[in-house]
Design a protein around this motif. Structure first.
Motif, PDB file in Angstrom:
ATOM      1  N   ASP A 123      42.512  23.696  37.412  1.00 33.46           N
ATOM      2  CA  ASP A 123      43.488  23.922  36.348  1.00 33.46           C
ATOM      3  C   ASP A 123      43.691  25.420  36.154  1.00 33.46           C
ATOM      4  O   ASP A 123      42.730  26.176  36.069  1.00 33.46           O
ATOM      5  CB  ASP A 123      42.989  23.280  35.052  1.00 33.46           C
ATOM      6  N   LEU A 124      44.940  25.844  36.094  1.00 28.96           N
ATOM      7  CA  LEU A 124      45.278  27.266  35.951  1.00 28.96           C
ATOM      8  C   LEU A 124      45.689  27.565  34.515  1.00 28.96           C
ATOM      9  O   LEU A 124      46.739  28.122  34.261  1.00 28.96           O
ATOM     10  CB  LEU A 124      46.385  27.642  36.941  1.00 28.96           C
ATOM     11  N   ARG A 125      44.841  27.218  33.557  1.00 26.24           N
ATOM     12  CA  ARG A 125      45.197  27.404  32.145  1.00 26.24           C
ATOM     13  C   ARG A 125      44.925  28.824  31.661  1.00 26.24           C
ATOM     14  O   ARG A 125      45.453  29.241  30.651  1.00 26.24           O
ATOM     15  CB  ARG A 125      44.499  26.385  31.270  1.00 26.24           C
ATOM     16  N   GLN A 126      44.063  29.566  32.348  1.00 21.84           N
ATOM     17  CA  GLN A 126      43.768  30.945  31.942  1.00 21.84           C
ATOM     18  C   GLN A 126      44.894  31.871  32.379  1.00 21.84           C
ATOM     19  O   GLN A 126      45.671  31.545  33.272  1.00 21.84           O
ATOM     20  CB  GLN A 126      42.457  31.410  32.585  1.00 21.84           C
ATOM     21  N   THR A 127      44.948  33.051  31.794  1.00 26.48           N
ATOM     22  CA  THR A 127      45.943  34.031  32.210  1.00 26.48           C
ATOM     23  C   THR A 127      45.660  34.503  33.631  1.00 26.48           C
ATOM     24  O   THR A 127      46.569  34.653  34.438  1.00 26.48           O
ATOM     25  CB  THR A 127      45.949  35.239  31.245  1.00 26.48           C
ATOM     26  N   ILE A 128      44.380  34.715  33.952  1.00 21.96           N
ATOM     27  CA  ILE A 128      43.966  35.105  35.303  1.00 21.96           C
ATOM     28  C   ILE A 128      42.830  34.182  35.729  1.00 21.96           C
ATOM     29  O   ILE A 128      41.834  34.049  35.026  1.00 21.96           O
ATOM     30  CB  ILE A 128      43.495  36.570  35.362  1.00 21.96           C
ATOM     31  N   THR A 129      42.985  33.546  36.890  1.00 24.95           N
ATOM     32  CA  THR A 129      41.957  32.686  37.458  1.00 24.95           C
ATOM     33  C   THR A 129      41.541  33.296  38.789  1.00 24.95           C
ATOM     34  O   THR A 129      42.389  33.529  39.647  1.00 24.95           O
ATOM     35  CB  THR A 129      42.488  31.258  37.682  1.00 24.95           C
ATOM     36  N   PRO A 134      34.519  37.370  50.720  1.00 24.01           N
ATOM     37  CA  PRO A 134      34.437  38.534  49.826  1.00 24.01           C
ATOM     38  C   PRO A 134      34.055  38.141  48.398  1.00 24.01           C
ATOM     39  O   PRO A 134      34.218  36.983  47.996  1.00 24.01           O
ATOM     40  CB  PRO A 134      35.854  39.109  49.858  1.00 24.01           C
ATOM     41  N   GLN A 135      33.572  39.109  47.641  1.00 19.67           N
ATOM     42  CA  GLN A 135      33.193  38.865  46.250  1.00 19.67           C
ATOM     43  C   GLN A 135      34.365  38.297  45.456  1.00 19.67           C
ATOM     44  O   GLN A 135      34.206  37.358  44.698  1.00 19.67           O
ATOM     45  CB  GLN A 135      32.685  40.161  45.594  1.00 19.67           C
ATOM     46  N   VAL A 136      35.548  38.884  45.613  1.00 15.32           N
ATOM     47  CA  VAL A 136      36.770  38.349  45.000  1.00 15.32           C
ATOM     48  C   VAL A 136      37.818  38.257  46.101  1.00 15.32           C
ATOM     49  O   VAL A 136      38.152  39.262  46.727  1.00 15.32           O
ATOM     50  CB  VAL A 136      37.287  39.243  43.845  1.00 15.32           C
ATOM     51  N   VAL A 137      38.306  37.051  46.352  1.00  9.67           N
ATOM     52  CA  VAL A 137      39.290  36.828  47.409  1.00  9.67           C
ATOM     53  C   VAL A 137      40.705  36.907  46.845  1.00  9.67           C
ATOM     54  O   VAL A 137      41.564  37.589  47.380  1.00  9.67           O
ATOM     55  CB  VAL A 137      39.072  35.449  48.084  1.00  9.67           C
ATOM     56  N   ALA A 138      40.928  36.182  45.745  1.00  5.37           N
ATOM     57  CA  ALA A 138      42.282  36.080  45.201  1.00  5.37           C
ATOM     58  C   ALA A 138      42.238  35.865  43.702  1.00  5.37           C
ATOM     59  O   ALA A 138      41.219  35.450  43.149  1.00  5.37           O
ATOM     60  CB  ALA A 138      43.022  34.919  45.869  1.00  5.37           C
ATOM     61  N   ALA A 139      43.374  36.152  43.076  1.00  4.65           N
ATOM     62  CA  ALA A 139      43.556  35.868  41.653  1.00  4.65           C
ATOM     63  C   ALA A 139      44.909  35.186  41.489  1.00  4.65           C
ATOM     64  O   ALA A 139      45.886  35.575  42.132  1.00  4.65           O
ATOM     65  CB  ALA A 139      43.508  37.151  40.836  1.00  4.65           C
ATOM     66  N   VAL A 140      44.931  34.155  40.654  1.00  4.77           N
ATOM     67  CA  VAL A 140      46.197  33.509  40.299  1.00  4.77           C
ATOM     68  C   VAL A 140      46.487  33.923  38.865  1.00  4.77           C
ATOM     69  O   VAL A 140      45.675  33.724  37.971  1.00  4.77           O
ATOM     70  CB  VAL A 140      46.124  31.977  40.439  1.00  4.77           C
TER      71      VAL A 140
END
Length: 116
Positions: free
Chosen positions: A31-37, A55-61
């Motif tokens: 679920d993409l309910r947050q502003t940034i996931t 990687p530690q962080v791959v992507a942000a939606v």
């Protein structure tokens, strides 16, 4: 004062935007309910991805008043793919877009996620 009202209106409008990612291998909904996931190996990521070279962080939606944007956080276009193509920086998502973060594959769907 008027700027604050505009910011509040935009925030309220973005909260009405609904969407989710459906994981290809098992149908699980993200679920993409947050502003940034965020997606990645880090304990701080919202959704943890497994693998030796993830990687530690791959992507942000990111959810905004117009919909959703996927952002490649790695600097390597091959780590995030949209519609099978490497993602240089970011792209606005459309219903049915196929995404791959590291080796994990998802389909973006607008609206709320129903139970599988």
């Amino acid at each position: 004062c008027q700027k604050l009202d505009l910011e509040q209106m935009m925030l309220q409008k973005s909260e009405q935007i609904r969407g989710h990612l459906r994981r290809e291998r098992d149908g699980r909904a993200v679920d993409l309910r947050q502003t940034i996931t965020t997606f990645g190996k880090s304990l701080r990521c919202d959704y943890r991805l497994k693998g030796w070279f993830v990687p530690q962080v791959v992507a942000a939606v990111i959810r905004d008043e117009r919909g959703f944007i996927v952002l490649n956080a790695t600097g390597n276009p091959d780590r995030v793919k949209v519609q099978g193509r490497p993602l240089q920086m970011y792209v606005r998502l459309e219903n049915g877009f196929k995404l791959a973060f590291a080796k994990e594959e998802y389909v973006f769907q607008s609206g709320r996620a129903e139970a599988v």
